[in-house]
Every structure is written in C-alpha cells, then in structure tokens.
Design an enzyme around this catalytic site. Structure first.
Site, short mmCIF file in Angstrom:
data_model
loop_
_atom_site.label_atom_id
_atom_site.label_comp_id
_atom_site.label_asym_id
_atom_site.label_seq_id
_atom_site.Cartn_x
_atom_site.Cartn_y
_atom_site.Cartn_z
N GLY A 14 0.84 -1.21 0.00
CA GLY A 14 0.00 0.00 0.00
C GLY A 14 0.86 1.25 0.00
O GLY A 14 0.60 2.20 0.73
N VAL A 66 -2.59 -7.83 -1.50
CA VAL A 66 -1.80 -8.55 -0.49
C VAL A 66 -2.65 -9.41 0.44
O VAL A 66 -2.11 -10.19 1.22
CB VAL A 66 -0.89 -7.60 0.34
CG1 VAL A 66 0.26 -7.09 -0.51
CG2 VAL A 66 -1.67 -6.45 0.95
N TYR A 157 -12.02 -3.61 12.27
CA TYR A 157 -10.74 -2.90 12.15
C TYR A 157 -9.89 -3.05 13.42
O TYR A 157 -8.70 -3.35 13.36
CB TYR A 157 -11.02 -1.42 11.86
CG TYR A 157 -9.80 -0.59 11.59
CD1 TYR A 157 -9.13 -0.66 10.38
CD2 TYR A 157 -9.31 0.30 12.55
CE1 TYR A 157 -8.00 0.12 10.13
CE2 TYR A 157 -8.19 1.08 12.31
CZ TYR A 157 -7.54 1.00 11.10
OH TYR A 157 -6.42 1.76 10.86
N LYS A 161 -6.22 -4.87 13.82
CA LYS A 161 -5.03 -4.14 14.29
C LYS A 161 -4.49 -4.73 15.59
O LYS A 161 -3.27 -4.78 15.80
CB LYS A 161 -5.39 -2.65 14.45
CG LYS A 161 -5.74 -1.97 13.12
CD LYS A 161 -4.54 -1.96 12.21
CE LYS A 161 -4.83 -1.51 10.81
NZ LYS A 161 -3.64 -1.49 9.95
N ILE A 190 -4.38 10.14 11.48
CA ILE A 190 -3.39 10.69 10.54
C ILE A 190 -4.13 11.19 9.31
O ILE A 190 -5.05 10.51 8.81
CB ILE A 190 -2.35 9.60 10.14
CG1 ILE A 190 -1.74 8.92 11.37
CG2 ILE A 190 -1.27 10.19 9.24
CD1 ILE A 190 -0.99 9.80 12.33
#
Ligand code: NAP
Length: 250
Positions: A14, A66, A157, A161, A190
């Site tokens: 990515g 991936v 998510y 993680k 971010i």
C-alpha cells in the site's frame, strides 16, 4: 547521515497513497531502493516511483492484492528479483469498513481482516524465508491505536489491528535468533484519505481525546518507520511505537 538506509531494499505494501506513500518517499530519501505495492491506484504508485527516480533514487511499483496469499508471495519474490535483496518489509496496506456490529455484513468483517491482518501474515511469511537465510531483516507492521484501545463501530478494524500487534510480538520472538526485528507502529488519527470514510462528528469528538490536539501527518509515521528500519534500532524488537499525539498512553 543518521538513520541512513543505503544499500537496503524496502517493500512497502500500500505504498501508493497516504502513510505508505510517505514511508516510500522517506526510505528512498535515506538511500533505500523501494518497491511500491499498490492495489487499485496505478497512477498514484507511478507518481511515487517517478518522484523517487527524479530525486536520483531507485524505485519500482507492483500491483498485488496482499490479502491474497499467492499474490503476496509473488510480490515479495518480485522485490527480491528486482533489487537482489529484501531488507525491510513494511506491512502497511489497510482498509476500513466501519459499522456497528448489529449491522456489519460478514463480508465487511472478512474484507478488513483479510486486507489488514492476513496480508501481514502473507507478506511476512514470504519475506522471513529470505531474511532467515540472510540472517538479517526488519519487519514493520502499521497497526493502529484502535488495536490498543478499541473503537466503537470498528470491531473488524480494531480486531485486525490488535491481531497485527499480537502477531508482531509472536514473530519477533520467533525470528530474533536470526537477527530479524519485528515491530509495530500504532498511528493515531493521521491526515489521509482513510479518514474520509469517518463520520465528521465522530472524528471531531475523537480528536478531543488527542492530548496534542491535532491530526498527525503521514510524514510523522514515516519518520518513526525510518527509525525502526535503521541500523540504529537494531536492539528494538517486539515493540509497539505509538505515534498518536498521546492518545493511547500504555
Ligand atoms: P489510505 O490513504 O486509504 O491508503 C491505503 C493504502 O493501502 C493504499 O495505498 C491502498 O492501495 C492500499 N491497499 C488497500 N488494500 C490493499 C490490498 N488489498 N492490497 C494492496 N494494497 C492495498 O490509508 P492510510 O491512512 O495511508 O493507511 C495506511 C495504514 O495505516 C493502514 O494499515 C491503516 O489501517 C493504518 N492507519 C491509518 C490511520 C489514519 O488515521 N490514517 C490510523 C491508524 C492506522 P490502492 O490505493 O492502490 O488500492
């Protein structure tokens, strides 16, 4: 130069956009040859490659999903064949499919777990084979504060993680004897396109929980990744480096 990456070959999954793009550019500026993996954004990946080459660096791009074991394996082989080595793997590719669990389709659970966590297994397995032989290597997994603290609307998510963080620690123990380090970075909020999918009110409320009071920049994750990839970080493994404005103080 401190934290130089000369004579290193780095694969960034990515690497076409956002944090991965910033890592590719930072690593290349520090002397690494970079393989920019992308999935659906060939133009963005080409732009990163062009930018590196115009600055006198070495870069190439390769399309691969991936989350697919065979494509990830082919990607790692491509990196090794193209530049003759693989010193640094950054498992950065990631997606969100936010929804409260009551409404979350099974497909969204699978897509997020496969893209964020299974990809980390897929690429690491292929890379470790090469790194074990060379008795050196760096693996950096881009996790998230969501994997440390949990986040409502992000069970998929957060699980992916948190899984990456546990994977980091287990693999770090497994390959340490071969001088391979495995670390994770846990970014907070971010400023990239991934945040566009977030409800603006939720984002505003979440930013109030950031002691430094702002979103981070992709480059701020890239500096942390450059440190963990460098020779100077040789004695650091199995760690989770929070780059989150103080959001999660573990
Ligand atoms: P982004 O701007 O949306 O970029 C995501 C990148 O992942 C793109 O380059 C995309 O490639 C790639 N990608 C997605 N699915 C892929 C697949 N199946 N195979 C290969 N590449 C794939 O997101 P970002 O904010 O930079 O996020 C990068 C990582 O940081 C993710 O793991 C994310 O979870 C993590 N993170 C981000 C934040 C944040 O606030 N931004 C916070 C914590 C953690 P294409 O465009 O070519 O499809």
């Amino acid at each position: 130069m401190a934290l130089a990456l000369e004579n290193k070959v780095a694969l960034i999954t990515g690497g076409s956009r956002g944090i991965g793009r910033a890592i590719a550019l930072e690593f290349a500026a520090r002397g690494a040859a970079v393989v920019v993996n992308y999935h659906k954004s060939p133009e963005a990946a080409d732009e990163v490659v062009k930018k590196v080459q115009e600055a006198g660096g070495k870069a190439t791009a390769m399309q691969a999903d991936v989350s697919d074991f065979k494509q990830a394996d082919a990607l790692v082989k491509f990196a090794i064949e193209t530049f003759g080595d693989l010193s640094i793997l950054v498992n950065n590719a990631g997606i969100t499919r936010d929804q409260l669990i009551m409404m979350m389709p099974e497909a969204d659970w699978d897509a997020v777990l496969d893209t964020n966590l299974k990809s980390t297994f897929n690429c690491s397995k292929a890379a470790v084979k090469h790194m074990m032989r060379k008795r050196t290597g760096r693996i950096i997994n881009i996790a998230s504060v969501a994997g440390q603290m949990g986040n409502p609307g992000q069970t998929n998510y957060s699980a992916s993680k948190g899984g990456q963080i546990a994977f980091t620690k287990a693999l770090a123990r497994e390959v340490a004897a071969r001088n391979i380090t495995v670390n994770a970075i846990a970014p907070g909020f971010i400023d990239t396109e991934i945040l566009d999918a977030m409800n603006p009110d939720t984002l505003e409320a979440a930013l109030k929980m950031v002691p430094l009071g702002r979103k981070g920049k992709p480059e701020e994750i890239a500096y942390a990744a450059a440190f963990l990839a460098s020779d100077e970080a040789a004695f650091i493994t199995g760690q989770v480096l929070g780059v989150d404005g103080g959001m999660a103080m573990m």
